[in-house]
Motif scaffolding. Sequence first.
Motif, PDB file in Angstrom:
ATOM      1  N   UNK A  91      15.484  -1.161  15.310  1.00  0.00           N
ATOM      2  CA  UNK A  91      16.315  -2.328  15.083  1.00  0.00           C
ATOM      3  C   UNK A  91      15.677  -3.133  13.946  1.00  0.00           C
ATOM      4  N   UNK A  92      14.361  -3.046  13.930  1.00  0.00           N
ATOM      5  CA  UNK A  92      13.600  -3.676  12.851  1.00  0.00           C
ATOM      6  C   UNK A  92      13.150  -2.569  11.923  1.00  0.00           C
ATOM      7  N   UNK A  93      13.780  -2.557  10.767  1.00  0.00           N
ATOM      8  CA  UNK A  93      13.437  -1.444   9.885  1.00  0.00           C
ATOM      9  C   UNK A  93      13.539  -1.877   8.428  1.00  0.00           C
ATOM     10  N   UNK A  94      12.640  -1.361   7.613  1.00  0.00           N
ATOM     11  CA  UNK A  94      12.740  -1.617   6.175  1.00  0.00           C
ATOM     12  C   UNK A  94      12.730  -0.294   5.423  1.00  0.00           C
ATOM     13  N   UNK A  95      13.282  -0.336   4.245  1.00  0.00           N
ATOM     14  CA  UNK A  95      13.308   0.860   3.415  1.00  0.00           C
ATOM     15  C   UNK A  95      12.684   0.512   2.066  1.00  0.00           C
ATOM     16  N   UNK A  96      11.791   1.378   1.602  1.00  0.00           N
ATOM     17  CA  UNK A  96      11.135   1.176   0.318  1.00  0.00           C
ATOM     18  C   UNK A  96      11.590   2.278  -0.622  1.00  0.00           C
ATOM     19  N   UNK A  97      12.176   1.849  -1.736  1.00  0.00           N
ATOM     20  CA  UNK A  97      12.612   2.850  -2.707  1.00  0.00           C
ATOM     21  C   UNK A  97      11.758   2.706  -3.960  1.00  0.00           C
ATOM     22  N   UNK A  98      11.070   3.800  -4.311  1.00  0.00           N
ATOM     23  CA  UNK A  98      10.135   3.777  -5.441  1.00  0.00           C
ATOM     24  C   UNK A  98      10.559   4.808  -6.468  1.00  0.00           C
ATOM     25  N   UNK A  99       9.824   4.855  -7.586  1.00  0.00           N
ATOM     26  CA  UNK A  99      10.326   5.695  -8.669  1.00  0.00           C
ATOM     27  C   UNK A  99       9.745   7.105  -8.699  1.00  0.00           C
ATOM     28  N   UNK A 100       8.667   7.354  -7.935  1.00  0.00           N
ATOM     29  CA  UNK A 100       8.127   8.715  -7.977  1.00  0.00           C
ATOM     30  C   UNK A 100       7.568   9.101  -6.613  1.00  0.00           C
ATOM     31  N   UNK A 101       7.396  10.407  -6.436  1.00  0.00           N
ATOM     32  CA  UNK A 101       6.840  10.918  -5.181  1.00  0.00           C
ATOM     33  C   UNK A 101       5.426  10.371  -4.991  1.00  0.00           C
ATOM     34  N   UNK A 102       4.688  10.277  -6.119  1.00  0.00           N
ATOM     35  CA  UNK A 102       3.324   9.762  -6.063  1.00  0.00           C
ATOM     36  C   UNK A 102       3.324   8.345  -5.473  1.00  0.00           C
ATOM     37  N   UNK A 103       4.264   7.537  -5.940  1.00  0.00           N
ATOM     38  CA  UNK A 103       4.370   6.163  -5.440  1.00  0.00           C
ATOM     39  C   UNK A 103       4.751   6.103  -3.960  1.00  0.00           C
ATOM     40  N   UNK A 104       5.510   7.103  -3.510  1.00  0.00           N
ATOM     41  CA  UNK A 104       5.873   7.152  -2.090  1.00  0.00           C
ATOM     42  C   UNK A 104       4.611   7.137  -1.229  1.00  0.00           C
ATOM     43  N   UNK A 105       3.676   8.030  -1.606  1.00  0.00           N
ATOM     44  CA  UNK A 105       2.451   8.137  -0.807  1.00  0.00           C
ATOM     45  C   UNK A 105       1.548   6.919  -1.023  1.00  0.00           C
ATOM     46  N   UNK A 106       1.549   6.391  -2.278  1.00  0.00           N
ATOM     47  CA  UNK A 106       0.712   5.225  -2.565  1.00  0.00           C
ATOM     48  C   UNK A 106       1.161   4.030  -1.722  1.00  0.00           C
ATOM     49  N   UNK A 107       2.471   3.840  -1.658  1.00  0.00           N
ATOM     50  CA  UNK A 107       2.968   2.671  -0.926  1.00  0.00           C
ATOM     51  C   UNK A 107       2.857   2.884   0.586  1.00  0.00           C
ATOM     52  N   UNK A 108       2.873   4.133   1.002  1.00  0.00           N
ATOM     53  CA  UNK A 108       2.650   4.429   2.423  1.00  0.00           C
ATOM     54  C   UNK A 108       1.239   3.988   2.821  1.00  0.00           C
ATOM     55  N   UNK A 109       0.259   4.329   1.937  1.00  0.00           N
ATOM     56  CA  UNK A 109      -1.126   3.924   2.190  1.00  0.00           C
ATOM     57  C   UNK A 109      -1.240   2.411   2.285  1.00  0.00           C
ATOM     58  N   UNK A 110      -0.522   1.774   1.387  1.00  0.00           N
ATOM     59  CA  UNK A 110      -0.532   0.310   1.348  1.00  0.00           C
ATOM     60  C   UNK A 110       0.000  -0.290   2.660  1.00  0.00           C
ATOM     61  N   UNK A 111       1.110   0.249   3.115  1.00  0.00           N
ATOM     62  CA  UNK A 111       1.733  -0.258   4.351  1.00  0.00           C
ATOM     63  C   UNK A 111       0.803  -0.005   5.547  1.00  0.00           C
ATOM     64  N   UNK A 112       0.191   1.168   5.564  1.00  0.00           N
ATOM     65  CA  UNK A 112      -0.713   1.509   6.670  1.00  0.00           C
ATOM     66  C   UNK A 112      -1.969   0.627   6.662  1.00  0.00           C
ATOM     67  N   UNK A 113      -2.299   0.089   5.467  1.00  0.00           N
ATOM     68  CA  UNK A 113      -3.429  -0.828   5.388  1.00  0.00           C
ATOM     69  C   UNK A 113      -3.059  -2.198   5.955  1.00  0.00           C
ATOM     70  N   UNK A 114      -1.797  -2.584   5.634  1.00  0.00           N
ATOM     71  CA  UNK A 114      -1.330  -3.904   6.065  1.00  0.00           C
ATOM     72  C   UNK A 114      -1.108  -3.981   7.575  1.00  0.00           C
ATOM     73  N   UNK A 115      -0.521  -2.890   8.136  1.00  0.00           N
ATOM     74  CA  UNK A 115      -0.178  -2.887   9.562  1.00  0.00           C
ATOM     75  C   UNK A 115      -0.758  -1.648  10.222  1.00  0.00           C
TER      76      UNK A 115
END
Length: 727
Positions: free
Chosen positions: A261-285
Amino acid sequence: MIDEYKHLQELIRQHDPNADLSLVEKAYRLSKVAHEGQTRVSGDPYIVHPVAVACILAEMDMDAATIAAGILHDTIEDTFYEYAQLKETFSEEIADLVDGVTKLTKIPYTSKQEEQAENFRKMFLAMAKDIRVIIIKLADRLHNMRTLKFKPKEKQVETARETQEIYAPLAHRLGMHRIKWELEDLSFRYLDDKSYYDLVEKIAKKRREREEYIQRIIEEVHDKAVEMGIEAQIEGRAKHLYSIHQKMEKQQKSIEQIYDLFAIRLIVSSVKDCYAILGLVHELYKPMPGRFKDYISMPKPNMYQSLHSTLIGPEGIPFEVQIRTAEMHHIAEVGIAAHWQYKQGGKGDQDVAEKLNWLRQLVDWQKDTHDADQFMENLKIDLFTDEVFVFTPKGDVKNLKAGSTPIDFAYSIHSAIGNRMIGAKVNGRIVNLDFELKNGDIVEVITSSSSNGPSRDWLKIAKTSQAKNKINQWYKKEKRDENVEHGHDLFDKEIKKSGYTAQQLVKAEWLEPIMRKFSIHTMDDLYAGMALGALSAAKVVSKLKEEYRHSLTPEEQTHLLLEHIEKESKKKKKIVPESGVVVKGIDNCLVRLSRCCNPVPGDDIVGYITRGRGVSVHRADCSNVKNNLIDGDARLIDVSWYKSTTHTVAYLAEITIKSHDRSGLLIEITNVIGESRIPLRAINARTGKDLVAIMHLTLEITHAEQLDRIINRISSIRDVYEISRNR
Ligand code: MN
């Protein structure tokens, strides 16, 4: 110009500012004229609907032909325009698309059990030929669902059910999630309005709380991303209602327990950024264990790609995150439609392997995908060419092999229907039983209780092995008594012919191995098998004969042989051989073959007229002739063998065999004679003190050559040292 059309132009230009709109414009003008004066139930001019359908297609960035066909999709069905005009005005491609949508519209559907619904979905695909027909049909259905409130209640439920059972699952299979979700939510609303509005209310209550919460996360992630130099589009994701409803029902959860019900979607420009931003999110929460899924390295069969994770947000409330590139996002939303782009040559050149992934998603429907490559190249559905889908009069779909006939259809329902079939109707018309069924045909079988059962010709007409097997079964069963009786006769005749008795030959222990070899369990089955030609009565009897002979002692064997010869010769006595000799100048006279030399056809012969005993015929080399021992009064007369091809006459010839005595020799000799099919008339054997066996055999032969051959064969038997024809 209506607003919907302006909106359509904007949508197309959004994807490509320089898009050529002339084709779409032309379709719009024609459709507007064609639908002139027609209105929808809502009161809108009819043209609003096809243009709205085209907008849905444009949102998916479909190609110009598909959008034009979307604008024209109801012209064949509802206006004076026909296929040929569309083909001439536009192209075969566009006319085919419109025609395809029209055909799908005509498929009747009333709610069925799941298995039937699946058959309907298959039939849709089979009839569509070009998958864009399905895409247009889905857009059409979506707009009709959006405007369903204008329809009467009864129609609403009917349409919503069809949408839920056929169209939404089709959209799902084709990866067209955006359309699927909306179709599901709209159906949900009309099919179960109480649950629907309950849920809407519950979610609304939490909305503010939820939106604030999501906003806070979005800001935190955004700031961190900027800090790390990753460009990301972050959005709160509205979960669609029907899937929440299903989750709550299936997992017996309250709305509080539904994480996404609580969901966000992150759209980035490259596959590399997908994993980079995943790391970032996992650091935050703090990530929730076991909830991370990498569909980028392991795409779903429908090509869906994304990173999924569930995290514990501020205040300990879990939320879901989806991370993907813009292209992955487009595919996740529009699915198979991503293969057609408004502008040709854009990013439409995905490699073949990638395209094939789409087909793997269709594997549910079709095992054999070897045409997959060509399928995508031609943008055609070529998956069901070996199947045909037809209706029963009650509206059930039957899935048959392509080329099937009413006979196959009848047996696919029940063998009793097939066995009693006397005719068939297709779409209300009587047809021949070899009529080839087409997709969407309504087939009715005409049966009669007085039918005599299937005809043997049906075996040649039927295409499915199911029908053929059932027809064969009928014959085996129905004709069984007859077959058993006939087989029994064949067997008896064969035994009689063998010269033995049933008592001698028919022994369970000899029959058993034969029956086992043919997997036969009863004598009746054995007889039926003989009648049907599964095994030969003659071969069975010959096998039994062999067993019988083996069971005898050598003395008994010899005895049997002599007995046999005697019986045969008695039988032969009835056939008194004609002399077969022609006496020159005399048509009808008594001719006697002399006993001293036993002439046979082929021998050189001479004739003597004797007193009172007719003509006596001798071999030319007869010692009596050579030595002038013939009665002095006898007069020589010309004789010759009568030559006939139609009529053979048998003569008796006697031979004498001398050999070293040994056991089994007599049997060997008589076997050779038996194999040559020369009747043995008499046999007389004795062994002298010098261990020389002398045998006199009388053979029934039809020609001298035959005798020469048998003499040759006997002389080659071991221990035979002399063989001669008796003078
Ligand atoms: Mn329509």
